[in-house]
Design a protein around this motif. Structure first.
Motif, PDB file in Angstrom:
ATOM      1  N   ASP A  47       0.820  -1.214   0.000  1.00  0.00           N
ATOM      2  CA  ASP A  47       0.000   0.000   0.000  1.00  0.00           C
ATOM      3  C   ASP A  47       0.849   1.257   0.000  1.00  0.00           C
ATOM      4  OD1 ASP A  47      -2.328  -1.418  -0.056  1.00  0.00           O
ATOM      5  OD2 ASP A  47      -2.608  -1.419   2.119  1.00  0.00           O
ATOM      6  N   ALA A  48       2.044   1.163   0.587  1.00  0.00           N
ATOM      7  CA  ALA A  48       2.910   2.341   0.659  1.00  0.00           C
ATOM      8  C   ALA A  48       3.509   2.695  -0.694  1.00  0.00           C
ATOM      9  CB  ALA A  48       4.021   2.111   1.686  1.00  0.00           C
ATOM     10  N   ILE A  49       3.920   1.663  -1.482  1.00  0.00           N
ATOM     11  CA  ILE A  49       4.603   1.955  -2.751  1.00  0.00           C
ATOM     12  C   ILE A  49       3.641   1.928  -3.933  1.00  0.00           C
ATOM     13  CG2 ILE A  49       6.833   1.151  -1.923  1.00  0.00           C
ATOM     14  CD1 ILE A  49       4.942  -1.096  -4.242  1.00  0.00           C
ATOM     15  N   LYS A  50       2.366   1.592  -3.693  1.00  0.00           N
ATOM     16  CA  LYS A  50       1.409   1.521  -4.811  1.00  0.00           C
ATOM     17  C   LYS A  50       1.284   2.845  -5.568  1.00  0.00           C
ATOM     18  CE  LYS A  50      -2.483  -0.635  -4.163  1.00  0.00           C
ATOM     19  NZ  LYS A  50      -3.883  -0.943  -3.737  1.00  0.00           N
ATOM     20  N   PRO A  51       1.135   4.022  -4.891  1.00  0.00           N
ATOM     21  CA  PRO A  51       1.024   5.270  -5.660  1.00  0.00           C
ATOM     22  C   PRO A  51       2.230   5.531  -6.554  1.00  0.00           C
ATOM     23  CG  PRO A  51       0.341   5.610  -3.394  1.00  0.00           C
ATOM     24  CD  PRO A  51       0.961   4.251  -3.445  1.00  0.00           C
ATOM     25  N   MET A  52       3.448   5.276  -6.039  1.00  0.00           N
ATOM     26  CA  MET A  52       4.641   5.502  -6.856  1.00  0.00           C
ATOM     27  C   MET A  52       4.666   4.565  -8.063  1.00  0.00           C
ATOM     28  SD  MET A  52       8.663   5.180  -5.827  1.00  0.00           S
ATOM     29  CE  MET A  52       8.527   3.393  -5.722  1.00  0.00           C
ATOM     30  N   CYS A  53       4.287   3.297  -7.855  1.00  0.00           N
ATOM     31  CA  CYS A  53       4.261   2.351  -8.967  1.00  0.00           C
ATOM     32  C   CYS A  53       3.269   2.792 -10.034  1.00  0.00           C
ATOM     33  CB  CYS A  53       3.904   0.962  -8.456  1.00  0.00           C
ATOM     34  SG  CYS A  53       5.187   0.195  -7.436  1.00  0.00           S
ATOM     35  N   LEU A  54       2.127   3.314  -9.616  1.00  0.00           N
ATOM     36  CA  LEU A  54       1.148   3.807 -10.584  1.00  0.00           C
ATOM     37  C   LEU A  54       1.687   5.013 -11.353  1.00  0.00           C
ATOM     38  CD1 LEU A  54      -2.156   3.564  -8.499  1.00  0.00           C
ATOM     39  CD2 LEU A  54      -1.487   2.129 -10.422  1.00  0.00           C
ATOM     40  N   GLY A  55       2.289   5.959 -10.625  1.00  0.00           N
ATOM     41  CA  GLY A  55       2.794   7.163 -11.274  1.00  0.00           C
ATOM     42  C   GLY A  55       3.935   6.889 -12.233  1.00  0.00           C
ATOM     43  N   LEU A  56       4.977   6.198 -11.752  1.00  0.00           N
ATOM     44  CA  LEU A  56       6.118   5.895 -12.629  1.00  0.00           C
ATOM     45  C   LEU A  56       5.717   4.910 -13.717  1.00  0.00           C
ATOM     46  CD1 LEU A  56       9.054   5.642 -10.050  1.00  0.00           C
ATOM     47  CD2 LEU A  56       8.360   7.581 -11.465  1.00  0.00           C
ATOM     48  N   GLY A  57       4.803   3.992 -13.405  1.00  0.00           N
ATOM     49  CA  GLY A  57       4.324   3.073 -14.432  1.00  0.00           C
ATOM     50  C   GLY A  57       3.665   3.815 -15.577  1.00  0.00           C
ATOM     51  N   ALA A  58       2.893   4.860 -15.255  1.00  0.00           N
ATOM     52  CA  ALA A  58       2.263   5.663 -16.301  1.00  0.00           C
ATOM     53  C   ALA A  58       3.311   6.378 -17.155  1.00  0.00           C
ATOM     54  CB  ALA A  58       1.304   6.672 -15.668  1.00  0.00           C
ATOM     55  N   VAL A  59       4.361   6.892 -16.489  1.00  0.00           N
ATOM     56  CA  VAL A  59       5.422   7.595 -17.223  1.00  0.00           C
ATOM     57  C   VAL A  59       6.148   6.652 -18.176  1.00  0.00           C
ATOM     58  CG1 VAL A  59       7.648   8.770 -16.979  1.00  0.00           C
ATOM     59  CG2 VAL A  59       5.750   9.344 -15.456  1.00  0.00           C
ATOM     60  N   PHE A  60       6.595   5.487 -17.687  1.00  0.00           N
ATOM     61  CA  PHE A  60       7.359   4.562 -18.539  1.00  0.00           C
ATOM     62  C   PHE A  60       6.464   3.894 -19.583  1.00  0.00           C
ATOM     63  CE2 PHE A  60      10.262   4.409 -14.735  1.00  0.00           C
ATOM     64  CZ  PHE A  60      11.312   5.083 -15.357  1.00  0.00           C
ATOM     65  N   ALA A  61       5.197   3.637 -19.248  1.00  0.00           N
ATOM     66  CA  ALA A  61       4.286   3.062 -20.240  1.00  0.00           C
ATOM     67  C   ALA A  61       4.032   4.057 -21.377  1.00  0.00           C
ATOM     68  CB  ALA A  61       2.968   2.669 -19.576  1.00  0.00           C
ATOM     69  N   PHE A  62       3.896   5.340 -21.036  1.00  0.00           N
ATOM     70  CA  PHE A  62       3.709   6.361 -22.074  1.00  0.00           C
ATOM     71  C   PHE A  62       4.965   6.477 -22.938  1.00  0.00           C
ATOM     72  CE2 PHE A  62       3.376  10.558 -23.920  1.00  0.00           C
ATOM     73  CZ  PHE A  62       2.031  10.657 -24.231  1.00  0.00           C
ATOM     74  N   ASP A  63       6.154   6.449 -22.282  1.00  0.00           N
ATOM     75  CA  ASP A  63       7.404   6.500 -23.044  1.00  0.00           C
ATOM     76  C   ASP A  63       7.534   5.294 -23.981  1.00  0.00           C
ATOM     77  OD1 ASP A  63       7.982   8.826 -21.789  1.00  0.00           O
ATOM     78  OD2 ASP A  63       9.528   8.012 -20.455  1.00  0.00           O
ATOM     79  N   PHE A  64       7.131   4.117 -23.485  1.00  0.00           N
ATOM     80  CA  PHE A  64       7.194   2.920 -24.319  1.00  0.00           C
ATOM     81  C   PHE A  64       6.323   3.081 -25.557  1.00  0.00           C
ATOM     82  CE2 PHE A  64       5.443  -1.175 -25.595  1.00  0.00           C
ATOM     83  CZ  PHE A  64       6.593  -1.914 -25.804  1.00  0.00           C
ATOM     84  N   SER A  65       5.084   3.586 -25.383  1.00  0.00           N
ATOM     85  CA  SER A  65       4.200   3.797 -26.529  1.00  0.00           C
ATOM     86  C   SER A  65       4.768   4.843 -27.479  1.00  0.00           C
ATOM     87  CB  SER A  65       2.812   4.242 -26.031  1.00  0.00           C
ATOM     88  OG  SER A  65       2.262   3.275 -25.165  1.00  0.00           O
ATOM     89  N   LEU A  66       5.340   5.899 -26.925  1.00  0.00           N
ATOM     90  CA  LEU A  66       5.898   6.980 -27.741  1.00  0.00           C
ATOM     91  C   LEU A  66       7.036   6.477 -28.615  1.00  0.00           C
ATOM     92  CD1 LEU A  66       6.293  10.029 -28.422  1.00  0.00           C
ATOM     93  CD2 LEU A  66       7.800  10.134 -26.434  1.00  0.00           C
ATOM     94  N   TYR A  67       8.024   5.829 -27.997  1.00  0.00           N
ATOM     95  CA  TYR A  67       9.212   5.419 -28.751  1.00  0.00           C
ATOM     96  C   TYR A  67       8.939   4.203 -29.624  1.00  0.00           C
ATOM     97  CZ  TYR A  67      11.705   8.737 -25.830  1.00  0.00           C
ATOM     98  OH  TYR A  67      12.128   9.885 -25.209  1.00  0.00           O
ATOM     99  N   ALA A  68       8.033   3.312 -29.217  1.00  0.00           N
ATOM    100  CA  ALA A  68       7.672   2.196 -30.091  1.00  0.00           C
ATOM    101  C   ALA A  68       6.991   2.712 -31.351  1.00  0.00           C
ATOM    102  CB  ALA A  68       6.759   1.231 -29.348  1.00  0.00           C
TER     103      ALA A  68
END
Length: 677
Positions: free
Chosen positions: A153-174
């Motif tokens: 529960d403590a690291i869930k918000p960070m995982c969601l936030g950084l996950g959104a950043v890297f997932a968006f980067d993956f879509s962008l560069y792919a």
């Protein structure tokens, strides 16, 4: 360009504030340093991206800053996963761990160098940035899967936030590798994605203990920010739909667009004014983004504010205080008086609600004795959850209430609070029970203090009465002195006409003064009592005879055996009934009726005094009827009669119940134990 520049600029401002917050903390530790560097380089990245759009700079310079930013986020993710991580573990650890960071550092240096040299290695850099996005997603998955369950529960918000950043980067560069070019629409939205990720990382910064970063994030800020973000997204979508309607609608498109947009705003306002929607949103934010259900500082401030308010009785204030964080539809507060539970205040139900009385009967004393919060719905499924036994056959009749909360203090105060299922929270867990228990303990102290203050005030009133009695005794002594002097002089002067005239004047003066004293002391205090069995019927007949000097004439209805006996002080019993009947006569017209009844209810003797006179309001019964020295008769009474009757009955182990309506009359019910000394 405007959208992209605005997104990166706002993100830069937010990460600047984030960095300043981290600088204000004094805690040390590798995770905290990695967090500070990650946030700072994200600030530089957002600033560089805004400048790149405004001045049309080569993307390769931004790639270099982005690579350093990603490397620091990777380092923070890995340090969060490994307990007690230190920088020395990275320096002396396996080469596969050091290789990733060294590779990222080397990539950033090469990107800067190539950017200044002017070589075109765009495809290589796209592959490099895509690989970084994949590594970031892999680290986030490893962190969330391998970390301890109680820390998720403590690291869930960070995982969601950084996950959104890297997932968006993956879509962008792919997409860029497939189309051989970066989509500027994708690129312009990256700033907003980073902006959304910032508060999520901030939440984890507050909750992860190993980061040692104490940052306060208000739930209200998160709540209102979420409302603003949802409203903005909703209006953006509605604007796009409205534009499409205008584009496809021909001549009528502009009018249709205006009507649709007005309707969408109306729908938005109606949704956000919905109390149900707002409660559900608060529940979801609390459930998914905070380690604790409650902001205890705010809850305690609200609790203190309710206790400080003077609106209503202390019992109504207490019930409002415990119901505030849970927002229950029904609530009831009862306290123990003379061995029985007495309802003092309710919310949305009557005082004599059958379900409330059934709960008090089933759980009252045992819940207080074991200090156990009873979950009625859970008990319906499994009766073995309680440390005491109850009759579960009647539980199906209870559907209003879900929780029974005990209250008690070492000073002897005992009570219960009944609550229905809370509507302000999704489900009740250990944290809700702890909050219920903490609030109930404070309320027990609060109510016990209220009762102590009443007892102190009562004692002070009796002290005042004793001082007044001293003045009356002084007057009696003066009268006695006058009469003694008159008796002494009568031996010598009883045949003197002038002495006889003076004697009559003295007697008249003494009579007047004694009349005033007797008027004030008509209800005298008895010190010596005689407790013994006596026949009830002759005592009641004596009361009726003594009060037959006034109208309306009292009537006796006797429904017991002629030899029925009570055990108490007969003289005081007769005085109590005499006073209550006198009050009933005073409140009735001469042609009215006053009835004295005697019957038996289970193991108690029931004495009823009923009249059809003026009656009393519920407020008067609750606040003034049994209050000592509070009288409605002016100088004709001292206001201790009803109080003395209540004290007498409760000393015997019984209780008094009063029913009355203005203009209809009153009924006093005295429940007395049979053969109890």
């Amino acid at each position: 360009m405007i959208v992209g520049f605005l997104g990166y600029s706002v993100a830069a401002v937010f990460y600047l504030l984030f960095s300043l917050l981290l600088l204000t903390t004094k805690q040390s530790g590798f995770q905290r340093q990695a967090l500070s560097l990650s946030v700072f380089f994200t600030l530089l990245w957002a600033l560089a991206a805004a400048l790149q759009i405004w001045f049309a700079m080569p993307l390769v310079f931004l790639y270099a800053v982005e690579t350093l930013r990603n490397g620091l986020w990777f380092l923070l993710l890995y340090a969060t996963l490994v307990p007690h991580f230190e920088f020395s573990q990275l320096v002396h650890g396996p080469w596969r761990k050091k290789g990733i960071l060294l590779g990222l550092l080397l990539t950033a240096i090469l990107q800067l160098g190539v950017g200044f040299s002017g070589f075109n290695l765009n495809t290589l850099w796209l592959v490099s940035q895509l690989a970084q996005a994949i590594i970031g997603l892999w680290l986030i998955e490893q962190l969330y899967r391998r970390i301890e369950l109680n820390a998720r529960d403590a690291i869930k918000p960070m995982c969601l936030g950084l996950g959104a950043v890297f997932a968006f980067d993956f879509s962008l560069y792919a997409n860029a590798l497939i189309t051989s070019g970066i989509s500027f629409d994708f690129w312009s939205l990256r700033g907003f994605v980073a902006l959304v990720a910032a508060p999520l990382v901030l939440l984890s910064a507050r909750r992860v203990k190993r980061w040692s970063t104490k940052i306060y994030v208000s739930r209200d800020v998160i709540y209102h920010s979420t409302l603003l973000l949802v409203a903005g997204a909703y209006l953006l979508v509605m604007s796009l739909v409205g534009y499409y309607i205008r584009y496809a609608g021909g001549d009528w498109g502009s009018m249709a667009q205006s009507g649709f947009f007005a309707l969408s705003v109306l729908v938005l306002v109606s949704l956000f004014l919905s109390e149900r929607l707002r409660k559900r949103l608060k529940v979801q934010i609390t459930k998914h983004f905070f380690a604790n259900k409650y902001e205890y500082r705010e809850e305690w401030m609200k609790f203190a504010a309710v206790l400080e308010s003077q609106q209503g009785s202390p019992y109504s204030i207490a019930l409002k205080a415990i119901n505030q964080p849970f927002d229950c539809q029904y609530a009831c507060l009862a306290v123990t008086e003379n061995g029985r539970m007495v309802v003092k205040n309710t919310y949305n139900i009557r005082d004599d609600d059958p379900q409330a009385l059934l709960c008090l009967e089933l759980f009252g004393q045992q819940a207080i004795e074991h200090q156990w919060i009873v979950d009625i719905e859970e008990l319906k499924q499994d009766s073995s959850v309680l440390p005491f036994k109850v009759h579960t056959n009647s539980l199906h009749n209870i559907n209003k209430f879900s929780y029974v909360i005990p209250m008690s203090t070492d000073a002897g105060f005992k009570g219960l609070i009944l609550l229905s299922a809370p509507t302000a929270i999704h489900s009740v867990n250990w944290e809700d029970r702890d909050l219920m228990r903490a609030i109930s303990r404070q309320l027990a102290v609060f109510l016990n203090l209220h009762r102590s203050n009443l007892a102190l005030a009562e004692s002070q009133q009796f002290d005042t009465f004793n001082r007044m009695s001293a003045y009356l005794v002084h007057d009696l002594k003066n009268v006695l002195a006058q009469l003694q002097l008159l008796s002494k002089n009568a031996v010598k002067h009883k045949h003197n006409p002038e002495f006889i005239d003076d004697a009559f004047e003295t007697v008249d003066s003494a009579v007047n003064r004694l009349s005033k004293v007797v008027g004030h002391l008509s209800k005298k205090q008895r010190v010596d009592t005689v407790v013994a069995p006596f026949s009830l019927k002759p005592a009641l007949q004596q009361v009726i005879k003594s009060r037959s000097i006034s109208l309306p004439l009292p009537l006796l209805e006797y429904h017991l055996d002629d030899g029925f006996e009570l055990v108490c002080d007969q003289e005081r019993f007769i005085n109590v009934l005499t006073h209550l009947i006198q009050n009933a006569q005073d409140a009735s017209e001469d042609n009215g009726s006053v009835t004295l009844r005697a019957s038996q209810v289970e193991q108690q003797c029931l004495i009823e005094i009923e009249d059809h006179g003026e009656g009393m309001s519920i407020e008067f019964i609750d606040t003034r009827l049994f209050k000592p020295f509070d009288t409605t008769k002016g100088n004709a009474g001292m206001g201790v009669g009803a109080y003395d009757a209540k004290r007498f009955v409760e000393e015997l182990g019984g209780h008094i119940h009063v029913q009355s309506k203005l203009g209809e009359g009153s009924l006093f019910e005295l429940y007395l134990p049979i053969h109890k000394i």
